[in-house]
Enzyme design. Structure first.
Site, PDB file in Angstrom:
ATOM      1  N   ASP A 141       0.833  -1.209   0.000  1.00 40.65           N
ATOM      2  CA  ASP A 141       0.000   0.000   0.000  1.00 40.65           C
ATOM      3  C   ASP A 141       0.864   1.253   0.000  1.00 40.65           C
ATOM      4  OD1 ASP A 141      -2.610   1.368   2.169  1.00 40.65           O
ATOM      5  OD2 ASP A 141      -2.349   1.441  -0.004  1.00 40.65           O
ATOM      6  N   LYS A 144       2.608   3.492  -5.699  1.00 38.53           N
ATOM      7  CA  LYS A 144       2.069   2.463  -6.605  1.00 38.53           C
ATOM      8  C   LYS A 144       3.099   1.995  -7.631  1.00 38.53           C
ATOM      9  CE  LYS A 144      -1.090   3.335  -3.936  1.00 38.53           C
ATOM     10  NZ  LYS A 144      -1.027   2.565  -2.667  1.00 38.53           N
ATOM     11  N   ASP A 169      -3.277  -3.015  -2.427  1.00 38.34           N
ATOM     12  CA  ASP A 169      -4.340  -2.019  -2.437  1.00 38.34           C
ATOM     13  C   ASP A 169      -4.245  -1.170  -3.711  1.00 38.34           C
ATOM     14  OD1 ASP A 169      -5.305   0.865  -0.426  1.00 38.34           O
ATOM     15  OD2 ASP A 169      -6.525  -0.564  -1.540  1.00 38.34           O
ATOM     16  N   ASN A 170      -5.375  -0.562  -4.116  1.00 41.50           N
ATOM     17  CA  ASN A 170      -5.408   0.467  -5.162  1.00 41.50           C
ATOM     18  C   ASN A 170      -5.067   0.000  -6.563  1.00 41.50           C
ATOM     19  OD1 ASN A 170      -3.793   2.062  -2.580  1.00 41.50           O
ATOM     20  ND2 ASN A 170      -5.866   2.650  -3.159  1.00 41.50           N
ATOM     21  N   GLU A 199     -11.536   4.108  -0.754  1.00 39.97           N
ATOM     22  CA  GLU A 199     -11.919   4.408   0.627  1.00 39.97           C
ATOM     23  C   GLU A 199     -12.791   5.658   0.730  1.00 39.97           C
ATOM     24  OE1 GLU A 199      -8.846   3.660  -0.370  1.00 39.97           O
ATOM     25  OE2 GLU A 199      -7.382   5.157   0.185  1.00 39.97           O
TER      26      GLU A 199
HETATM   27  C1  LU1 Z   1       9.247   3.055  -1.244  1.00 44.11           C
HETATM   28  C2  LU1 Z   1       8.648   3.344   0.074  1.00 44.11           C
HETATM   29  N1  LU1 Z   1       9.244   2.895   1.204  1.00 44.11           N
HETATM   30  C3  LU1 Z   1       8.680   3.164   2.399  1.00 44.11           C
HETATM   31  N2  LU1 Z   1       7.539   3.883   2.573  1.00 44.11           N
HETATM   32  C4  LU1 Z   1       6.952   4.335   1.461  1.00 44.11           C
HETATM   33  C5  LU1 Z   1       7.456   4.090   0.179  1.00 44.11           C
HETATM   34  N3  LU1 Z   1       6.636   4.649  -0.732  1.00 44.11           N
HETATM   35  C6  LU1 Z   1       5.639   5.264  -0.042  1.00 44.11           C
HETATM   36  N4  LU1 Z   1       5.828   5.068   1.273  1.00 44.11           N
HETATM   37  C7  LU1 Z   1       4.957   5.532   2.334  1.00 44.11           C
HETATM   38  O1  LU1 Z   1       3.710   4.871   2.163  1.00 44.11           O
HETATM   39  C8  LU1 Z   1       2.635   5.834   2.180  1.00 44.11           C
HETATM   40  C9  LU1 Z   1       2.244   6.105   0.767  1.00 44.11           C
HETATM   41  C10 LU1 Z   1       1.216   5.522   0.224  1.00 44.11           C
HETATM   42  C11 LU1 Z   1       0.847   5.804  -1.201  1.00 44.11           C
HETATM   43  N5  LU1 Z   1      -0.589   5.618  -1.326  1.00 44.11           N
HETATM   44  C12 LU1 Z   1      -1.276   6.305  -2.240  1.00 44.11           C
HETATM   45  O2  LU1 Z   1      -0.720   7.073  -3.002  1.00 44.11           O
HETATM   46  C13 LU1 Z   1      -2.744   6.154  -2.251  1.00 44.11           C
HETATM   47  C14 LU1 Z   1      -3.489   7.110  -2.959  1.00 44.11           C
HETATM   48  C15 LU1 Z   1      -4.881   7.041  -3.000  1.00 44.11           C
HETATM   49  C16 LU1 Z   1      -5.629   8.044  -3.759  1.00 44.11           C
HETATM   50  C17 LU1 Z   1      -6.713   7.676  -4.555  1.00 44.11           C
HETATM   51  C18 LU1 Z   1      -7.436   8.633  -5.278  1.00 44.11           C
HETATM   52  C19 LU1 Z   1      -7.075   9.965  -5.203  1.00 44.11           C
HETATM   53  F1  LU1 Z   1      -7.779  10.899  -5.863  1.00 44.11           F
HETATM   54  C20 LU1 Z   1      -6.005  10.349  -4.404  1.00 44.11           C
HETATM   55  C21 LU1 Z   1      -5.281   9.394  -3.692  1.00 44.11           C
HETATM   56  C22 LU1 Z   1      -5.554   6.015  -2.315  1.00 44.11           C
HETATM   57  C23 LU1 Z   1      -4.808   5.070  -1.602  1.00 44.11           C
HETATM   58  O3  LU1 Z   1      -5.419   4.067  -0.921  1.00 44.11           O
HETATM   59  C24 LU1 Z   1      -3.406   5.119  -1.577  1.00 44.11           C
HETATM   60  O4  LU1 Z   1      -2.731   4.146  -0.878  1.00 44.11           O
HETATM   61  C25 LU1 Z   1       3.199   7.055   2.796  1.00 44.11           C
HETATM   62  C26 LU1 Z   1       4.628   7.020   2.255  1.00 44.11           C
HETATM   63  O5  LU1 Z   1       5.504   7.783   3.060  1.00 44.11           O
HETATM   64 MG    MG Z   2      -4.038   2.510  -0.415  1.00 38.69          MG
END
Ligand code: LU1
Ligand code: MG
Length: 214
Positions: A141, A144, A169-170, A199
């Site tokens: 999650d 992406k 997810d997603n 969600e």
């Molecule tokens: C490579 C890596 N390593 C460790 N932590 C990492 C990482 N890449 C992201 N992360 C961490 O995970 C989290 C990121 C999650 C990314 N999730 C998303 O971008 C995401 C975006 C949406 C979404 C849907 C429609 C829309 F209009 C807008 C947004 C819905 C979701 O359920 C999501 O998970 C926070 C970040 O710091």
């Molecule tokens: Mg998600």
């Protein structure tokens, strides 16, 4: 400066949930994100699918990529068998700080190992950190465009075994087309799509369950 969305979500938990009660933490976040301020938690609808897949797998060793505020971390940790190892990876220190407090408020801090860092750096270190582990369950999650890379990394690092379950997810919104192509066209995975909604919205989204065949 003002608070961040993550900090406001934490305040909602501290205000509306009951310490030591994971379900109340989950409900407080869902209520806040549905009625006050949307946030990218897996949410209640997809969360129920996560719960049922988890109950089927009953993992003794689980991994989550992308902790964010700890919502799915709490959902997963509350269903794990006693003594299970559960690692969650988050590279943004501000999110990690919020997640630690959410997890602790739920009383699940002893079940969760939150490691700060990038999945690409930490996955190759898992054997060193946790002994010769393989993950029975992985929840993807995070960003992406990292799903395929990290799945291949998990394979290459010997962290998956015959029967390991990946739940992503997603896969529709925002979408992970390369990941879907990878797991659906790969004989080493048996994949199932669970249709749901983004969600707190009526937009289509879904979870992809992929069983590694070894
Ligand atoms: C490579 C890596 N390593 C460790 N932590 C990492 C990482 N890449 C992201 N992360 C961490 O995970 C989290 C990121 C999650 C990314 N999730 C998303 O971008 C995401 C975006 C949406 C979404 C849907 C429609 C829309 F209009 C807008 C947004 C819905 C979701 O359920 C999501 O998970 C926070 C970040 O710091
Ligand atoms: Mg998600």
């Amino acid at each position: 400066t003002g608070s961040t969305r993550a900090e406001r979500l934490l305040k909602a938990v501290q205000k509306n949930a009951r310490r030591g009660d994971p379900q109340s933490v989950i409900s407080a976040i869902d209520h806040y994100c549905r009625h006050s301020e949307w946030a990218m938690n897996v949410g209640d609808e997809k969360g129920s699918i996560l719960d049922s897949v988890l109950s089927e797998v009953s993992p003794s060793c689980a991994l989550e990529l992308g902790t964010y505020c700890g919502y799915s971390t709490v959902r997963i940790a509350r269903l794990l068998p006693p003594g299970a190892t559960f690692v969650t990876v988050e590279f943004n220190p501000k999110y990690a700080k919020v997640a630690r407090q959410v997890i602790e408020f739920a009383g699940l801090q002893d079940k969760v190992k939150l490691i700060e860092g990038a999945s690409g750096d930490l996955i190759p270190k898992m054997k060193e950190l946790f002994g010769n582990v393989t993950f029975d369950f992985v929840f993807l999650d995070h960003w992406k465009d990292r799903y395929v890379l990290d799945t291949k990394l998990l394979e290459d690092c010997g962290l998956l075994r015959k029967g390991s379950v990946l739940l992503a997810d997603n896969v529709i919104c925002p979408g992970t087309p390369e990941y879907l192509a990878y797991v659906r066209n790969n004989p080493r995975y048996k994949s199932t799509y669970y249709k749901s909604h983004l969600e707190y919205t009526k937009v289509e989204d879904g979870l992809e369950k992929s069983v590694f065949m070894g």
